[in-house]
Design a protein around this motif. Structure first.
Motif, PDB file in Angstrom:
ATOM      1  N   ALA A 156      37.227-111.825 -56.727  1.00  0.00           N
ATOM      2  CA  ALA A 156      37.646-110.444 -56.486  1.00  0.00           C
ATOM      3  C   ALA A 156      36.583-109.678 -55.704  1.00  0.00           C
ATOM      4  O   ALA A 156      35.380-109.872 -55.908  1.00  0.00           O
ATOM      5  N   ASP A 180      42.627-108.784 -57.065  1.00  0.00           N
ATOM      6  CA  ASP A 180      42.038-109.103 -55.763  1.00  0.00           C
ATOM      7  C   ASP A 180      40.831-108.224 -55.446  1.00  0.00           C
ATOM      8  O   ASP A 180      39.981-108.605 -54.637  1.00  0.00           O
ATOM      9  N   TRP A 197      44.795-104.286 -56.527  1.00  0.00           N
ATOM     10  CA  TRP A 197      43.516-103.602 -56.666  1.00  0.00           C
ATOM     11  C   TRP A 197      43.542-102.688 -57.882  1.00  0.00           C
ATOM     12  O   TRP A 197      44.574-102.103 -58.222  1.00  0.00           O
TER      13      TRP A 197
END
Length: 274
Positions: free
Chosen positions: A123, A81, A187
């Motif tokens: 992302a 992400d 992340w």
């Protein structure tokens, strides 16, 4: 800014190459001037120590466990992400003089963002650690990074730039404020491999739930044998910044910000991708 200057001053002091040379010069010169044989011997001991550290791979021995802490990814994960990359400082004066971005060393985190963008178009990408842009020194160093990305054919507006942080703690706090990640988001943190254990410890202490993505490996992961090598300045260079990382990890462990002097275990990159 004061914390940053203090950090740089302490960094200058703890570098083995600096205080070994200083002690050797003071010892030899002081002994000759004062005609004290024992002072000359004192300086000679530090000269011998500096010689040994220049021709034996002590610096690499200290870097190997740092780089092996997380290992290198065999493939990209299934979901990402967002990515935070800790880049290298941009030399403003050289960039202006040459009309080209001058990256001081560690450039692979810059490319890591490009690679992640290609694999994960949605992302979020954040770049920090690119230079000294403060209220008292308002250098827009991100403009040189943008120039670099345009040169490699990548859209620089795809990245969010965080140009004000000067220390690892500021990298973590300021990027967390920018990203505001949701609890279920995945992340990754990209940085040079030898810096990754300290970076992970600092980012987790700041509240990040983040996974490691090391780059810029400087060793093959093995310990070199005890044999002389004709790379004296390189070995001293490795010793200087590897010792800085170990002292930083020791400080974090002493402050209770990490459970291990090796940095947080988290998941290794290989485990994340399995």
């Amino acid at each position: 800014m004061t914390d940053y200057l203090l950090h740089k001053f302490l960094d200058l002091i703890v570098k083995p190459s600096n205080w070994l040379l200083l002690a050797a010069v003071i010892g030899v010169c002081g002994g000759l001037l004062l005609r004290r044989f024992w002072i000359i011997w004192f300086g000679a001991v530090f000269l011998v120590a500096m010689f040994l550290l220049s021709f034996l791979p002590f610096g690499e021995w200290l870097i190997v466990p740092l780089e092996n802490r997380y290992g290198q990814a065999e493939r990209y994960p299934e979901r990402v992400d967002g990515v935070v990359a800790i880049g290298s400082r941009i030399n403003k004066s050289i960039s202006e003089a040459r009309n080209a971005p001058a990256i001081n060393g560690e450039g692979q985190p810059f490319l890591a963002l490009v690679e992640f963008a290609q694999h994960f178009p949605d992302a979020e990408l954040i770049l920090t650690g690119i230079g000294e842009s403060t209220d008292s020194y308002p250098a827009d160093l991100s403009s040189y990074v943008r120039q670099y990305y345009r040169r490699v054919g990548f859209d620089p507006d795809r990245i969010t730039y965080e140009p004000h942080s000067l220390t690892m703690e500021e990298f973590a706090v300021n990027t967390l404020d920018l990203a505001k990640p949701e609890p279920d988001e995945v992340w990754y943190l990209s940085a040079s491999a030898y810096r990754m254990p300290r970076a992970m410890a600092v980012f987790e202490a700041a509240g990040w739930d983040i996974r490691p993505w090391p780059t810029d490996f400087r060793t093959n992961g093995d310990y070199e044998p005890i044999a002389p090598h004709l790379r004296p300045t390189y070995y001293l260079f490795l010793l200087d910044f590897s010792l800085n990382e170990w002292l930083g990890l020791a400080e974090l462990w002493w402050q209770g910000k990490t459970d291990s002097i090796w940095g947080p275990l988290q998941q290794t990159t290989a485990e994340t991708n399995s």
